[in-house]
Structures are given as structure tokens and as C-alpha cells.
Design an enzyme around this catalytic site. Structure first.
Site, PDB file in Angstrom:
ATOM      1  N   CYS A   1       0.820  -1.225   0.000  1.00 47.73           N
ATOM      2  CA  CYS A   1       0.000   0.000   0.000  1.00 47.73           C
ATOM      3  C   CYS A   1       0.849   1.269   0.000  1.00 47.73           C
ATOM      4  CB  CYS A   1      -0.952   0.005   1.189  1.00 47.73           C
ATOM      5  SG  CYS A   1      -1.982  -1.461   1.291  1.00 47.73           S
TER       6      CYS A   1
ATOM      7  N   HIS B   1      -2.961   7.261   2.713  1.00 50.39           N
ATOM      8  CA  HIS B   1      -3.450   5.976   2.215  1.00 50.39           C
ATOM      9  C   HIS B   1      -4.866   5.750   2.740  1.00 50.39           C
ATOM     10  CE1 HIS B   1      -3.871   1.920   1.073  1.00 50.39           C
ATOM     11  NE2 HIS B   1      -3.698   1.422   2.283  1.00 50.39           N
TER      12      HIS B   1
ATOM     13  N   ASN C   1     -10.116   0.044   0.350  1.00 47.82           N
ATOM     14  CA  ASN C   1      -8.647   0.124   0.303  1.00 47.82           C
ATOM     15  C   ASN C   1      -8.172  -0.481  -1.023  1.00 47.82           C
ATOM     16  OD1 ASN C   1      -5.898  -0.197   0.611  1.00 47.82           O
ATOM     17  ND2 ASN C   1      -6.018  -1.120   2.647  1.00 47.82           N
TER      18      ASN C   1
HETATM   19  N1  ACO Z   1     -18.542  -8.129   9.814  1.00 46.71           N
HETATM   20  C1  ACO Z   1     -19.038  -8.394  11.028  1.00 46.71           C
HETATM   21  N2  ACO Z   1     -18.271  -8.787  12.056  1.00 46.71           N
HETATM   22  C2  ACO Z   1     -16.950  -8.907  11.835  1.00 46.71           C
HETATM   23  C3  ACO Z   1     -16.360  -8.651  10.572  1.00 46.71           C
HETATM   24  C4  ACO Z   1     -17.233  -8.250   9.531  1.00 46.71           C
HETATM   25  N3  ACO Z   1     -16.783  -7.960   8.304  1.00 46.71           N
HETATM   26  N4  ACO Z   1     -15.045  -8.871  10.664  1.00 46.71           N
HETATM   27  C5  ACO Z   1     -14.782  -9.234  11.928  1.00 46.71           C
HETATM   28  N5  ACO Z   1     -15.922  -9.259  12.642  1.00 46.71           N
HETATM   29  C6  ACO Z   1     -16.092  -9.605  14.045  1.00 46.71           C
HETATM   30  C7  ACO Z   1     -15.015 -10.532  14.563  1.00 46.71           C
HETATM   31  O1  ACO Z   1     -15.341 -11.873  14.279  1.00 46.71           O
HETATM   32  C8  ACO Z   1     -15.031 -10.228  16.039  1.00 46.71           C
HETATM   33  O2  ACO Z   1     -16.128 -10.917  16.622  1.00 46.71           O
HETATM   34  P1  ACO Z   1     -15.996 -11.585  18.069  1.00 46.71           P
HETATM   35  O3  ACO Z   1     -15.732 -10.428  19.011  1.00 46.71           O
HETATM   36  O4  ACO Z   1     -17.317 -12.239  18.254  1.00 46.71           O
HETATM   37  O5  ACO Z   1     -14.824 -12.515  17.973  1.00 46.71           O
HETATM   38  C9  ACO Z   1     -15.379  -8.742  16.107  1.00 46.71           C
HETATM   39  O6  ACO Z   1     -15.966  -8.426  14.820  1.00 46.71           O
HETATM   40  C10 ACO Z   1     -14.141  -7.888  16.351  1.00 46.71           C
HETATM   41  O7  ACO Z   1     -13.128  -8.271  15.429  1.00 46.71           O
HETATM   42  P2  ACO Z   1     -11.755  -7.526  15.395  1.00 46.71           P
HETATM   43  O8  ACO Z   1     -10.926  -8.070  14.285  1.00 46.71           O
HETATM   44  O9  ACO Z   1     -11.161  -7.502  16.767  1.00 46.71           O
HETATM   45  O10 ACO Z   1     -12.246  -6.056  15.028  1.00 46.71           O
HETATM   46  P3  ACO Z   1     -11.462  -4.713  15.064  1.00 46.71           P
HETATM   47  O11 ACO Z   1     -12.162  -3.757  15.945  1.00 46.71           O
HETATM   48  O12 ACO Z   1      -9.992  -4.892  15.250  1.00 46.71           O
HETATM   49  O13 ACO Z   1     -11.683  -4.196  13.570  1.00 46.71           O
HETATM   50  C11 ACO Z   1     -10.505  -3.973  11.514  1.00 46.71           C
HETATM   51  C12 ACO Z   1     -11.140  -4.930  12.507  1.00 46.71           C
HETATM   52  C13 ACO Z   1     -11.583  -3.106  10.922  1.00 46.71           C
HETATM   53  C14 ACO Z   1      -9.835  -4.785  10.419  1.00 46.71           C
HETATM   54  C15 ACO Z   1      -9.504  -3.103  12.262  1.00 46.71           C
HETATM   55  O14 ACO Z   1      -8.617  -3.883  13.038  1.00 46.71           O
HETATM   56  C16 ACO Z   1      -8.708  -2.270  11.330  1.00 46.71           C
HETATM   57  O15 ACO Z   1      -9.231  -1.416  10.632  1.00 46.71           O
HETATM   58  N6  ACO Z   1      -7.403  -2.473  11.300  1.00 46.71           N
HETATM   59  C17 ACO Z   1      -6.560  -1.720  10.389  1.00 46.71           C
HETATM   60  C18 ACO Z   1      -6.206  -2.604   9.307  1.00 46.71           C
HETATM   61  C19 ACO Z   1      -6.435  -2.028   7.958  1.00 46.71           C
HETATM   62  O16 ACO Z   1      -7.021  -0.982   7.749  1.00 46.71           O
HETATM   63  N7  ACO Z   1      -5.944  -2.772   7.049  1.00 46.71           N
HETATM   64  C20 ACO Z   1      -6.057  -2.469   5.701  1.00 46.71           C
HETATM   65  C21 ACO Z   1      -4.861  -2.982   5.044  1.00 46.71           C
HETATM   66  S1  ACO Z   1      -3.500  -2.415   5.823  1.00 46.71           S
HETATM   67  C22 ACO Z   1      -3.012  -1.150   5.036  1.00 46.71           C
HETATM   68  O17 ACO Z   1      -3.454  -0.840   3.987  1.00 46.71           O
HETATM   69  C23 ACO Z   1      -2.010  -0.436   5.756  1.00 46.71           C
END
Ligand code: ACO
Length: 321
Positions: A115, A248, A278
Site C-alpha cells: 500500500c 493511504h 482500500n
Molecule cells: N462483519 C461483522 N463482524 C466482523 C467482521 C465483519 N466484516 N469482521 C470481523 N468481525 C467480528 C469478529 O469476528 C469479532 O467478533 P468476536 O468479538 O465475536 O470474535 C469482532 O468483529 C471484532 O473483530 P476484530 O478483528 O477484533 O475487530 P477490530 O475492531 O480490530 O476491527 C478492523 C477490525 C476493521 C480490520 C480493524 O482492526 C482495522 O481497521 N485495522 C486496520 C487494518 C487495515 O485498515 N488494514 C487495511 C490494510 S493495511 C493497510 O493498507 C495499511
């Protein structure tokens, strides 16, 4: 003689109609519009049609950028494509794009910094032009991440989209690109990777994108703030001197946290993640192209681009448009 590089044109391409969060639910993914919007700010993304490649999208974006710059493809002497989803293992997508554009003889190669790839590639092109060896560069970020997503993994498949963005840079006597800073930390390989390969005619390892979301989130906010400050300092400017920040586009919460830490009001920050998701290396040039073409970014304004992604890689580039 000192050479500078200035941005002469931008272009962008998004495949097909928007695919909304509700469309993903209708396709059987166990998620909801509310979960995706609350956690990421993403409402829709575009997905490449079967058979549509990164190079095909790169070609559309490149033609727009060349047209705005008033430069013929045959006159380019440098073509760099940032992509983690190339059409082939080899040749490079840059060589495929060169062939599609009908250019012969330019230096052409790909950059793989996930990215951060477009910011890496633009900084590299700037250094070529400043050295005096090259005068007209095409820099493209193009991705078909939909092909490396595990559509059974709702934690990742809802986050990404496909597309391409392009910039034409040309040598100039006045300053255009003012500073850039690029970094990586290979100890963080595992928090964001596609840990597979092709060997002996088979995929070995895991061919899908894997991510430790919370580790990526925390690292991204930290390094984006650090590198923005580093890049401003290298140009002898303060964050308050910026007209626009184009980070980004991964997650609205990362974008807002970075803008806040830099003391920038939100209407100085360009946001497309709500409509594009993204798009990895395409995200920054797509956002730049949108803000140039709708008249927000005007000649003479100062713009900071920022990338962050797998590697872990990160970087920033500051230019006067
Ligand atoms: N829909 C519904 N529920 C979901 C989904 C979904 N799409 N995905 C995960 N969940 C659930 C999980 O199963 C979990 O449930 P549980 O508590 O019953 O186990 C709950 O939601 C929480 O999951 P987490 O992964 O802990 O959620 P988090 O708050 O960390 O959010 C996310 C996840 C959005 C990916 C976040 O960590 C994030 O934005 N991280 C940054 C990563 C990013 O933006 N990456 C893009 C690529 S990296 C880059 O370009 C630099």
C-alpha cells in the site's frame, strides 16, 4: 544544472459499478453495513470484472494522466508501476503497460511496497528526474486485490477494492516535489502478508491476504504521523503549511487519527475510502486524481501524500502542485 520534477497530469480508473456493503451481504458474506461503516468508514468498493487485469486498469488511468499533461506516450522515458497484484510473475506490469501504450525504449519496472507502493514509486521517479537522466515519467498504482482476498474471511474481504491511479511527472526548473521519506521494518512481515508462492506448477503456502488488524491499525497511525512530520521538516515546512493531506485510504479511523495528531482540520484531508475501500497502491493516486479533477487541489498548493502497508512499509512525499 539542478532539475526538479513537477506533476503535469493525473488519471484514475475504477472498474464497474460500486459494490455496496449490502451487496456483499447479498452475496452471502456474514457481515453488515453497520459493522463495516462503524469500524472502517467503507460504504462501497469497485471490483474488477473476471479477466480484467491491473495492467488494463493502469492503461486507462495512464491515458487520462498523459492527456492532462499533454504528453505523448511515445515521449515517456520512465514508466514505474506500483503493484502487489501484477498480471504476470514476469515481465513487469510496467513493461506490459509500456507495450499497451505503444512506448518503446523507456526505462520500465515495477515497485513492490504494497500500500506504500505509489509513494515509493513517485519518490523514485523524482530521484531519476532530479539526477538529470530522465525527463518525462509515468507513475502508476494499479491493483486487483479482489483476486488475493479470502472471500470466506469477513475480517479482510470487506476492506479492499480494485482500481488504478496515475501521475505524469516532468522535469522543471521550478520546484514541484519538495521532499520525500521512505521507510520499512521487515520485523513486521507477519502482520500483513500474502505468504504464498508458485513453485513447480503449484501454489505453495497461503495465496490469500492475511492481516492482524489491530497491530496494523496501531502501527499505521504511529508511522504515518512520524513520517508526515519527517517529510515536512525535510522541506522546512510545518504541518500547518499544508493545503492538503492525502493519506493511504485504508480506514477512516486511521485517517482521522493521523490528521488529528498532525493538527489538521478534516476539510484539508482528502477521503475516498468510503467509496473505494482500500485499493492498496492505487489508493493515493486515485484520491489525488479526484481532488485535482474536482478543483479542490489548485496550482501552487502544497500537498502531502502518505502510504503505509505490508512489509511493513511507509512513506510520505510533499509537493507543490
Ligand atoms: N462483519 C461483522 N463482524 C466482523 C467482521 C465483519 N466484516 N469482521 C470481523 N468481525 C467480528 C469478529 O469476528 C469479532 O467478533 P468476536 O468479538 O465475536 O470474535 C469482532 O468483529 C471484532 O473483530 P476484530 O478483528 O477484533 O475487530 P477490530 O475492531 O480490530 O476491527 C478492523 C477490525 C476493521 C480490520 C480493524 O482492526 C482495522 O481497521 N485495522 C486496520 C487494518 C487495515 O485498515 N488494514 C487495511 C490494510 S493495511 C493497510 O493498507 C495499511
Amino acid at each position: 544544472m539542478t532539475h526538479y520534477s513537477r506533476l503535469a497530469g493525473t488519471g484514475g480508473y475504477l472498474p464497474g459499478p460500486p459494490v455496496t456493503n449490502d451487496d456483499l451481504v447479498a452475496r452471502g458474506i456474514n457481515t453488515s453495513d453497520d459493522w463495516i461503516v462503524t469500524r472502517t468508514g467503507i460504504r462501497a468498493r469497485h471490483l474488477a470484472a473476471p479477466g480484467q487485469t491491473s495492467c488494463q486498469m493502469a492503461t486507462e488511468a495512464a491515458l487520462q494522466a498523459l492527456d492532462m499533461a499533454g504528453i505523448a506516450a511515445a515521449d515517456l522515458d520512465l514508466i514505474i508501476v506500483a503493484t502487489s497484484t501484477p498480471d504476470y510473475i514476469f515481465p513487469s506490469t510496467a513493461c506490459l503497460l509500456q507495450g499497451a501504450l505503444g512506448n518503446r525504449g523507456a526505462t520500465a519496472f515495477d515497485v513492490q511496497a504494497v500500500c506504500s507502493g505509489f509513494v515509493y514509486a513517485l519518490s523514485i521517479a523524482d530521484k531519476f528526474i532530479r539526477s538529470g537522466t530522465h525527463q518525462k515519467a509515468l507513475v502508476v498504482g494499479a491493483e486487483t486485490f479482489s483476486r488475493i482476498l479470502d472471500w470466506q474471511d469477513r475480517g479482510t474481504c470487506v476492506l479492499f477494492g480494485d482500481g488504478a491511479g496515475a501521475v505524469v511527472l516532468e522535469a522543471a526548473e521550478e520546484s514541484g516535489i519538495l521532499a520525500s521519506a521512505l521507510h520499512a521494518d521487515g520485523s513486521l512481515v507477519k502482520i500483513l502478508s500474502v505468504p504464498g508462492q508458485i513453485a513447480h506448477g503449484q501454489v505453495t503456502g497461503d495465496p490469500f491476504l492475511r492481516m492482524e488488524g489491530q497491530a496494523v491499525f496501531k502501527t499505521a497511525v504511529r508511522v504515518l504521523t512520524e513520517v508526515a512530520r519527517e517529510c515536512c521538516a525535510a522541506a522546512n515546512l510545518a504541518p500547518a503549511d499544508l493545503d492538503w493531506l492525502i493519506p493511504h485510504q485504508a480506514n477512516i479511523r486511521i485517517i482521522e487519527a493521523t490528521g488529528k495528531r498532525m493538527g489538521l482540520v478534516s476539510d484539508k484531508v482528502v477521503v475516498t475510502v468510503d467509496r473505494h475501500g482500500n485499493t492498496s497502491a492505487a489508493s493515493v493516486p486515485l484520491a489525488l486524481n479526484e481532488a485535482v479533477r474536482d478543483g479542490r487541489i489548485r496550482r501552487g498548493q502544497r500537498v502531502l501524500l502518505e502510504g503505509v502497508g505490508g512489509g511493513f512499509t511507509w512513506g510520505a512525499l510533499l509537493f507543490e502542485f
